[in-house]
Design a protein around this motif. Structure first.
Motif, PDB file in Angstrom:
ATOM      1  N   TYR A  77       0.803  -1.011  -0.012  1.00  0.00           N
ATOM      2  CA  TYR A  77       0.118  -0.068   0.109  1.00  0.00           C
ATOM      3  C   TYR A  77       0.947   1.234  -0.083  1.00  0.00           C
ATOM      4  O   TYR A  77       2.202   1.250   0.320  1.00  0.00           O
ATOM      5  N   THR A  80      -1.890   7.941  -0.183  1.00  0.00           N
ATOM      6  CA  THR A  80      -1.965   9.029  -0.895  1.00  0.00           C
ATOM      7  C   THR A  80      -2.629  10.405  -0.593  1.00  0.00           C
ATOM      8  O   THR A  80      -2.141  11.306  -0.872  1.00  0.00           O
ATOM      9  N   THR A  88      -6.656   8.315   2.007  1.00  0.00           N
ATOM     10  CA  THR A  88      -6.661   7.401   0.570  1.00  0.00           C
ATOM     11  C   THR A  88      -5.291   6.560   0.557  1.00  0.00           C
ATOM     12  O   THR A  88      -4.495   7.402   0.840  1.00  0.00           O
ATOM     13  N   ASP A  90      -3.271   3.778  -2.043  1.00  0.00           N
ATOM     14  CA  ASP A  90      -3.289   2.625  -2.981  1.00  0.00           C
ATOM     15  C   ASP A  90      -3.048   1.270  -2.472  1.00  0.00           C
ATOM     16  O   ASP A  90      -2.072   1.168  -1.888  1.00  0.00           O
ATOM     17  N   THR A 105      -4.050  -2.496  -8.491  1.00  0.00           N
ATOM     18  CA  THR A 105      -4.217  -1.579  -7.373  1.00  0.00           C
ATOM     19  C   THR A 105      -5.667  -0.950  -7.349  1.00  0.00           C
ATOM     20  O   THR A 105      -6.111  -0.407  -8.365  1.00  0.00           O
ATOM     21  N   SER A 107      -8.019   1.938  -5.257  1.00  0.00           N
ATOM     22  CA  SER A 107      -7.661   3.358  -4.348  1.00  0.00           C
ATOM     23  C   SER A 107      -8.771   3.213  -3.168  1.00  0.00           C
ATOM     24  O   SER A 107     -10.103   3.184  -3.283  1.00  0.00           O
ATOM     25  N   GLU A 109     -10.498   4.107   0.330  1.00  0.00           N
ATOM     26  CA  GLU A 109     -10.767   5.427   1.150  1.00  0.00           C
ATOM     27  C   GLU A 109     -11.043   4.919   2.705  1.00  0.00           C
ATOM     28  O   GLU A 109     -12.045   4.166   2.799  1.00  0.00           O
ATOM     29  N   ASN A 129     -14.757   0.932  -1.141  1.00  0.00           N
ATOM     30  CA  ASN A 129     -15.497   1.970  -0.943  1.00  0.00           C
ATOM     31  C   ASN A 129     -16.932   1.837  -1.219  1.00  0.00           C
ATOM     32  O   ASN A 129     -17.768   3.049  -1.570  1.00  0.00           O
TER      33      ASN A 129
END
Length: 139
Positions: A77, A80, A88, A90, A105, A107, A109, A129
């Protein structure tokens, strides 16, 4: 006075010996592994899953079913934005049950110490998410 000093010396030796035994443990790994920066737990499929995020930018997921703990998934990970409370990152799944994977990957949250995630065993898929997915809460 000699008796008192002798008794004090014996007491000090016994105390030092006791501290020596108390400071050693069979399960001490000597600090050689990475330290977990955050841990999130989900109650899923009759047990729990806990994901640990480590300082070396790796993560591991352990499944605990009826007291039996198995390493399930692992990966990498990168944060970001924000942190493990609101942020957040990756999130890449690299391995499942010791078998290397080539998944992409996603993203992920994190809001108010919660994220939603589902990793599919039967396909190269990761969903994130969406509140209908498994809910992971920061410990």
């Amino acid at each position: 006075m000699k008796k008192f000093l002798k008794a004090l010396a014996v007491l000090a030796a016994v105390a030092a010996l006791g501290f020596g035994f108390a400071s050693c443990s069979d399960d001490d790994d000597g600090g050689s592994g990475p330290s977990a920066l955050a841990a999130f737990t989900s109650t899923v499929r009759g047990g729990t899953e806990t994901i640990y995020f480590y300082e070396n930018n790796t993560w591991e997921c352990y499944e605990n079913t009826m007291g039996h703990i198995d390493k399930d998934y692992s990966g990498t990970y990168a944060i970001t934005s924000g942190d493990f409370t609101n942020g957040t990152l990756d999130f890449t799944v690299v391995e499942h049950n010791g078998e290397e994977l080539g998944w992409k990957t996603a993203s992920l949250e994190i809001k108010d110490s919660v994220f939603y995630l589902k990793i599919y065993d039967s396909s190269d898929g990761v969903e994130v998410n969406n509140s209908i997915l498994d809910k992971y809460v920061k410990q």
